[in-house]
Scaffold this motif. Structure first.
Motif, PDB file in Angstrom:
ATOM      1  N   ARG A  14      -1.215   3.259 -18.718  1.00  0.00           N
ATOM      2  CA  ARG A  14      -0.131   3.319 -19.704  1.00  0.00           C
ATOM      3  C   ARG A  14       0.877   4.433 -19.438  1.00  0.00           C
ATOM      4  O   ARG A  14       1.928   4.465 -20.084  1.00  0.00           O
ATOM      5  N   VAL A  15       0.570   5.330 -18.515  1.00  0.00           N
ATOM      6  CA  VAL A  15       1.492   6.432 -18.224  1.00  0.00           C
ATOM      7  C   VAL A  15       1.948   6.388 -16.769  1.00  0.00           C
ATOM      8  O   VAL A  15       3.149   6.297 -16.475  1.00  0.00           O
ATOM      9  N   GLU A  16       0.990   6.441 -15.842  1.00  0.00           N
ATOM     10  CA  GLU A  16       1.353   6.557 -14.435  1.00  0.00           C
ATOM     11  C   GLU A  16       1.895   5.247 -13.868  1.00  0.00           C
ATOM     12  O   GLU A  16       2.918   5.251 -13.167  1.00  0.00           O
ATOM     13  N   ILE A  17       1.225   4.133 -14.138  1.00  0.00           N
ATOM     14  CA  ILE A  17       1.677   2.849 -13.589  1.00  0.00           C
ATOM     15  C   ILE A  17       3.067   2.464 -14.114  1.00  0.00           C
ATOM     16  O   ILE A  17       3.935   2.062 -13.323  1.00  0.00           O
ATOM     17  N   VAL A  65       0.836  -1.200   0.000  1.00  0.00           N
ATOM     18  CA  VAL A  65       0.000   0.000   0.000  1.00  0.00           C
ATOM     19  C   VAL A  65       0.869   1.249   0.000  1.00  0.00           C
ATOM     20  O   VAL A  65       0.675   2.174  -0.802  1.00  0.00           O
ATOM     21  N   ARG A  66       1.825   1.298   0.898  1.00  0.00           N
ATOM     22  CA  ARG A  66       2.667   2.497   1.030  1.00  0.00           C
ATOM     23  C   ARG A  66       3.486   2.748  -0.231  1.00  0.00           C
ATOM     24  O   ARG A  66       3.599   3.884  -0.689  1.00  0.00           O
ATOM     25  N   ASN A  67       4.087   1.705  -0.791  1.00  0.00           N
ATOM     26  CA  ASN A  67       4.919   1.897  -1.974  1.00  0.00           C
ATOM     27  C   ASN A  67       4.091   2.232  -3.203  1.00  0.00           C
ATOM     28  O   ASN A  67       4.561   2.961  -4.087  1.00  0.00           O
ATOM     29  N   THR A  68       2.865   1.714  -3.282  1.00  0.00           N
ATOM     30  CA  THR A  68       1.992   2.080  -4.406  1.00  0.00           C
ATOM     31  C   THR A  68       1.645   3.564  -4.348  1.00  0.00           C
ATOM     32  O   THR A  68       1.730   4.280  -5.360  1.00  0.00           O
ATOM     33  N   MET A  69       1.253   4.037  -3.173  1.00  0.00           N
ATOM     34  CA  MET A  69       0.946   5.462  -3.029  1.00  0.00           C
ATOM     35  C   MET A  69       2.171   6.314  -3.307  1.00  0.00           C
ATOM     36  O   MET A  69       2.097   7.341  -3.999  1.00  0.00           O
ATOM     37  N   LEU A  70       3.317   5.904  -2.773  1.00  0.00           N
ATOM     38  CA  LEU A  70       4.541   6.682  -2.962  1.00  0.00           C
ATOM     39  C   LEU A  70       4.934   6.731  -4.429  1.00  0.00           C
ATOM     40  O   LEU A  70       5.316   7.790  -4.952  1.00  0.00           O
ATOM     41  N   GLY A  71       4.865   5.595  -5.117  1.00  0.00           N
ATOM     42  CA  GLY A  71       5.240   5.571  -6.527  1.00  0.00           C
ATOM     43  C   GLY A  71       4.342   6.436  -7.392  1.00  0.00           C
ATOM     44  O   GLY A  71       4.821   7.174  -8.261  1.00  0.00           O
ATOM     45  N   LEU A  72       3.028   6.372  -7.158  1.00  0.00           N
ATOM     46  CA  LEU A  72       2.100   7.181  -7.951  1.00  0.00           C
ATOM     47  C   LEU A  72       2.239   8.666  -7.626  1.00  0.00           C
ATOM     48  O   LEU A  72       2.094   9.514  -8.514  1.00  0.00           O
ATOM     49  N   GLU A  73       2.502   9.001  -6.378  1.00  0.00           N
ATOM     50  CA  GLU A  73       2.668  10.412  -6.025  1.00  0.00           C
ATOM     51  C   GLU A  73       3.934  11.010  -6.615  1.00  0.00           C
ATOM     52  O   GLU A  73       4.016  12.227  -6.817  1.00  0.00           O
ATOM     53  N   ARG A  74       4.929  10.177  -6.878  1.00  0.00           N
ATOM     54  CA  ARG A  74       6.204  10.680  -7.393  1.00  0.00           C
ATOM     55  C   ARG A  74       6.268  10.719  -8.921  1.00  0.00           C
ATOM     56  O   ARG A  74       7.323  11.010  -9.479  1.00  0.00           O
ATOM     57  N   VAL A  75       5.180  10.392  -9.595  1.00  0.00           N
ATOM     58  CA  VAL A  75       5.175  10.503 -11.056  1.00  0.00           C
ATOM     59  C   VAL A  75       5.310  11.982 -11.429  1.00  0.00           C
ATOM     60  O   VAL A  75       4.509  12.817 -10.980  1.00  0.00           O
ATOM     61  N   PRO A  76       6.314  12.350 -12.207  1.00  0.00           N
ATOM     62  CA  PRO A  76       6.509  13.771 -12.550  1.00  0.00           C
ATOM     63  C   PRO A  76       5.300  14.350 -13.296  1.00  0.00           C
ATOM     64  O   PRO A  76       4.647  13.668 -14.096  1.00  0.00           O
ATOM     65  N   GLU A  77       5.020  15.611 -13.014  1.00  0.00           N
ATOM     66  CA  GLU A  77       3.899  16.284 -13.679  1.00  0.00           C
ATOM     67  C   GLU A  77       4.105  16.371 -15.187  1.00  0.00           C
ATOM     68  O   GLU A  77       3.144  16.345 -15.955  1.00  0.00           O
ATOM     69  N   ALA A  78       5.359  16.482 -15.596  1.00  0.00           N
ATOM     70  CA  ALA A  78       5.637  16.575 -17.032  1.00  0.00           C
ATOM     71  C   ALA A  78       5.180  15.311 -17.754  1.00  0.00           C
ATOM     72  O   ALA A  78       4.648  15.371 -18.878  1.00  0.00           O
ATOM     73  N   ILE A  79       5.360  14.155 -17.123  1.00  0.00           N
ATOM     74  CA  ILE A  79       4.933  12.901 -17.744  1.00  0.00           C
ATOM     75  C   ILE A  79       3.413  12.834 -17.803  1.00  0.00           C
ATOM     76  O   ILE A  79       2.823  12.402 -18.808  1.00  0.00           O
ATOM     77  N   ARG A  80       2.747  13.259 -16.728  1.00  0.00           N
ATOM     78  CA  ARG A  80       1.281  13.282 -16.746  1.00  0.00           C
ATOM     79  C   ARG A  80       0.758  14.203 -17.849  1.00  0.00           C
ATOM     80  O   ARG A  80      -0.174  13.858 -18.586  1.00  0.00           O
ATOM     81  N   GLU A  81       1.347  15.391 -17.953  1.00  0.00           N
ATOM     82  CA  GLU A  81       0.914  16.341 -18.972  1.00  0.00           C
ATOM     83  C   GLU A  81       1.156  15.807 -20.376  1.00  0.00           C
ATOM     84  O   GLU A  81       0.346  16.020 -21.284  1.00  0.00           O
ATOM     85  N   MET A 105      -1.699  15.368 -23.212  1.00  0.00           N
ATOM     86  CA  MET A 105      -1.544  16.006 -24.516  1.00  0.00           C
ATOM     87  C   MET A 105      -1.589  14.983 -25.647  1.00  0.00           C
ATOM     88  O   MET A 105      -1.914  15.329 -26.789  1.00  0.00           O
ATOM     89  N   SER A 106      -1.273  13.730 -25.326  1.00  0.00           N
ATOM     90  CA  SER A 106      -1.325  12.681 -26.348  1.00  0.00           C
ATOM     91  C   SER A 106      -2.734  12.158 -26.565  1.00  0.00           C
ATOM     92  O   SER A 106      -2.940  11.282 -27.410  1.00  0.00           O
ATOM     93  N   GLY A 107      -3.681  12.677 -25.792  1.00  0.00           N
ATOM     94  CA  GLY A 107      -5.071  12.282 -25.962  1.00  0.00           C
ATOM     95  C   GLY A 107      -5.486  11.056 -25.185  1.00  0.00           C
ATOM     96  O   GLY A 107      -6.470  10.395 -25.541  1.00  0.00           O
ATOM     97  N   CYS A 108      -4.755  10.714 -24.093  1.00  0.00           N
ATOM     98  CA  CYS A 108      -5.098   9.536 -23.306  1.00  0.00           C
ATOM     99  C   CYS A 108      -6.396   9.766 -22.527  1.00  0.00           C
ATOM    100  O   CYS A 108      -6.639  10.859 -22.005  1.00  0.00           O
ATOM    101  N   THR A 109      -7.203   8.735 -22.456  1.00  0.00           N
ATOM    102  CA  THR A 109      -8.359   8.779 -21.570  1.00  0.00           C
ATOM    103  C   THR A 109      -7.885   8.607 -20.126  1.00  0.00           C
ATOM    104  O   THR A 109      -6.699   8.358 -19.866  1.00  0.00           O
ATOM    105  N   GLY A 110      -8.810   8.715 -19.181  1.00  0.00           N
ATOM    106  CA  GLY A 110      -8.435   8.550 -17.782  1.00  0.00           C
ATOM    107  C   GLY A 110      -7.853   7.184 -17.502  1.00  0.00           C
ATOM    108  O   GLY A 110      -6.851   7.053 -16.793  1.00  0.00           O
ATOM    109  N   ARG A 111      -8.466   6.147 -18.060  1.00  0.00           N
ATOM    110  CA  ARG A 111      -7.955   4.801 -17.856  1.00  0.00           C
ATOM    111  C   ARG A 111      -6.613   4.607 -18.546  1.00  0.00           C
ATOM    112  O   ARG A 111      -5.691   4.006 -17.975  1.00  0.00           O
TER     113      ARG A 111
END
Length: 694
Positions: A244-247, A213-229, A233-239
């Protein structure tokens, strides 16, 4: 009022002065309680008339609820029983050459040739020692528990990451799961699921969930904003954004959680054997310890240690991506081919060789009688030495901390009595030391010495409980504020109202002494390792072994040489808790900024001055994290140490397990969890204050 007078008043009311006055008032209260303890004994011994039937109330609720929900949980237990037996049967069926081939391929892919060789040698020891079927049974427990913990932990971690309202409650739940002793929640599990291997499986799965649980939360919280953006911008849906990006970005940290989950599940094998043992390594260790067969205990305990180190290295290697260049030559497709060959080899061996033809009979375990006799001979021949060490530490350190110097200074124990002249000299010495420390390093050091002197004089068991609660609340308030102070005071009062005042004092004194000794000895070894690569290389495998061994294994050498008692418990706790100060002190000192060290050395500082005045202050946050982990490890060993005759909160948990007393087990377990959470919050708040000041 003039401007000068207005400026003086805030200075007079500064936090330093108010803090000093508060601590002086608390010390005065403690002295008053000690002076009145003969007339008012309830100041030292918490009155039994004040205790509340908390455990009885929990038992009443349990008796009403358990019969209603028990059929559902028993059905779930039966549902898990058949896959567990099926996996165990398949693993025991596999011949050892096929298992060695598969493990060697996985180890080579994860860490290269060294890890592959280590894996083969570790499995060879399990085979030669005669514990191959038991090792495969233990592996079946881990194989089934880890996917359950991983799936549940991943789902909870994702929810904690997505919903800010869920995260505080989830964090509190994880704190409880990681700090409540396993024995405490074995009681409700036994009531709900019954007795058997499945209960051990469920206990292992529960215990192993928080790291994921802790490492899953930590890993997802540390995903850089640039990668999310970039994903948006590539047109990804929420899923698509999530899978395909955050995980993939958080995958290394999630795999670290998988590694820690696997190790946590493996560390529960002996505890699981208590409530549902079957032919596995945990049961072998437990049964040999009960029979005082130390030779078999050592042989089987070594199997668990080797299995833990091997699984740790393989899973951690895959988490890091298998960066070794030789491992890169074994591609995923080639690895699958090798695994398929191992399955083909297993089928061929089972078809053409009779059942059990490849196993070497009893192996080394059949010769363990000789080891038992040799160890008993060593204990018999050098019993005077072991007894001398135990009695020396008991009468010079453990007993004074428990009942106080004034109580230990008797003709029967120390050879002399405590007199008013000795009391006056003791008081004068501590007052002089406190004044010197206050003038040299600040008033906090002087107050700390005075408080230490009070505890040494009265002992933890004989210290007035009102003064102790006042000290705890004041410390929490000075470090973190009113919220933590209220939590500390309420927690200690509830423990005392539950009738656990004396076990609480015993736990604090035993764990406190173990932590101090671990910090001193482990810190010194960490400093040495930070300045010597040779020492670091020697200590690293030792720390790996100590960190991966299940807690029960630490009781074997302590019990073998020093028999039952508090000293044996102290040794076992120290063996388990000494690794964090070694690792964190070395890590902190090795990562101090090089330019700061060079500047201090260029100013003419000696190596000792550089260490004390530059390196250690800069590494203090990391060192404090190590101390925090040391406290948590010491508290987690209390329930295990209860097996060798202690009388603290862990003993209450263990006795409650034997009686199936859910109320007392839960109260005592939550008491240990409270101590761990309070220590964790105090350490975190102190480090944050240091960072703000810096």
């Amino acid at each position: 009022m003039t401007n000068a007078a207005a400026a003086i008043r805030p200075a007079w009311r500064s936090r330093v002065d108010l803090g000093l006055l508060a601590w002086c008032g608390a010390i005065a209260v403690a002295l008053l309680c000690l002076a009145l303890k003969t007339r008012l004994p309830w100041l030292v011994t918490f009155p039994k008339d004040w205790t509340l039937p908390i455990a009885a109330g929990i038992n009443a609720i349990s008796d009403a609820v358990v019969p209603l929900v028990q059929p559902t949980f028993r059905a779930f237990s039966a549902l898990l029983d058949w896959p567990m037996r099926a996996i165990r049967a398949r693993l025991v069926w596999l011949p050892w050459p096929a298992v060695m081939l598969a493990v060697a391929a996985l180890a080579f892919k994860a860490g290269g040739m060294r890890l592959a060789v280590f894996g083969v040698l570790a499995l060879a020891y399990m085979l030669v020692a005669g514990y191959w079927p038991q090792s495969m049974s233990t592996l079946s427990l881990v194989i089934l528990a880890v996917p359950i913990s991983t799936a549940v932990g991943f789902g909870l971690g994702v929810q904690g990451y997505r919903h800010n309202r869920v995260k505080p409650a989830l964090t509190a739940l994880l704190d409880l799961m990681q700090t409540v002793p396993a024995f405490a929640y074995l009681i409700p599990l036994l009531l709900l699921f019954g007795f058997g291997p499945v209960v051990g499986l469920i206990a292992s799965a529960i215990f192993a969930t928080p790291p994921m649980v802790r490492n899953t939360m930590l890993g997802l919280e540390r995903v850089p904003e640039a990668i999310r953006e970039a994903g948006l911008m590539s047109g990804c849906t929420g899923r698509q954004q999530f899978w395909r990006v955050e995980i993939p970005t958080a995958q290394p940290q999630i795999l670290v959680g998988f590694n820690q989950t696997t190790m946590a599940a493996l560390s529960m094998v002996i505890v699981a054997a208590i409530i549902g043992g079957f032919e596995d390594i945990g049961w072998e260790v437990l049964s040999s310890m009960r029979k005082a067969e130390f030779g078999q205990s050592i042989l089987s305990g070594l199997v668990i240690a080797l299995l833990a180190i091997l699984i740790d290295r393989i899973t951690l290697g895959f988490a890091r991506g298998g960066n070794d260049s030789p491992a890169r030559r074994l591609t995923g497709r080639r690895l699958l081919v090798v695994l398929a060959l191992s399955v083909f080899l297993a089928v061929a061996l089972r078809l053409f060789l009779p059942e059990g033809a490849l196993l070497p009979g009893s192996g080394l375990r059949g010769q363990a009688g000789f080891v038992n006799q040799w160890l008993l001979g060593v204990v018999r021949d050098y019993g005077w030495l072991f007894d001398g060490i135990r009695n020396g530490v008991l009468y010079s350190l453990l007993l004074p901390l428990r009942i106080g110097i004034a109580g230990a200074a008797t003709p029967a124990i120390w050879g002399f009595s405590w007199t008013p002249a000795l009391g006056l000299a003791y008081t004068a010495a501590f007052l002089a030391g406190a004044l010197w420390l206050a003038g040299r390093f600040g008033w906090r050091w002087g107050v700390a010495l005075l408080v230490t002197g009070l505890f040494l004089y009265a002992g933890f068991v004989g210290f007035p409980w009102p003064a102790f609660v006042l000290f705890a609340g004041l410390l929490a308030y000075r470090v973190s504020g009113a919220g933590l102070a209220l939590f500390a005071v309420a927690g200690f009062l509830l423990i005392m109202l539950a009738g656990l005042a004396t076990p609480l004092a015993m736990s604090l004194y035993l764990c406190g002494l173990a932590v101090v000794l671990c910090v001193l000895i482990g810190g010194a070894l960490g400093v040495w390792a930070a300045h010597s690569d040779t020492v670091s290389h020697i200590l690293r495998p030792i720390c790996d072994a100590l960190q991966t061994m299940p807690q029960f294994v630490f009781l074997i050498p302590a019990l073998m040489f020093f028999k039952v008692g508090e000293f044996t418990a102290l040794i076992a706790i120290m063996l388990y808790a000494i690794v964090p100060p070694i690792r964190y002190v070395e890590h902190g000192l090795r990562h101090v900024r090089a330019d700061v060290v060079e500047a201090v050395e260029q100013m003419g500082a000696t190596p000792t001055q550089t260490l004390l005045n530059a390196k250690l202050p800069l590494a203090l946050p990391v060192v404090m994290l190590g101390i925090n982990q040391t406290i948590m490890a010491a508290l987690s060993m209390l329930a295990i140490a209860a097996l060798v005759g202690t009388r603290e909160l862990g003993q209450q948990v263990y006795v409650a397990l034997g009686k199936a007393d859910a109320g007392m087990g839960l109260v005592a377990g939550l008491s240990i969890a409270f101590l761990a959470i309070l220590a964790d919050r105090l350490a975190q708040a102190w480090v944050k204050r240091r960072e703000v000041v810096a």
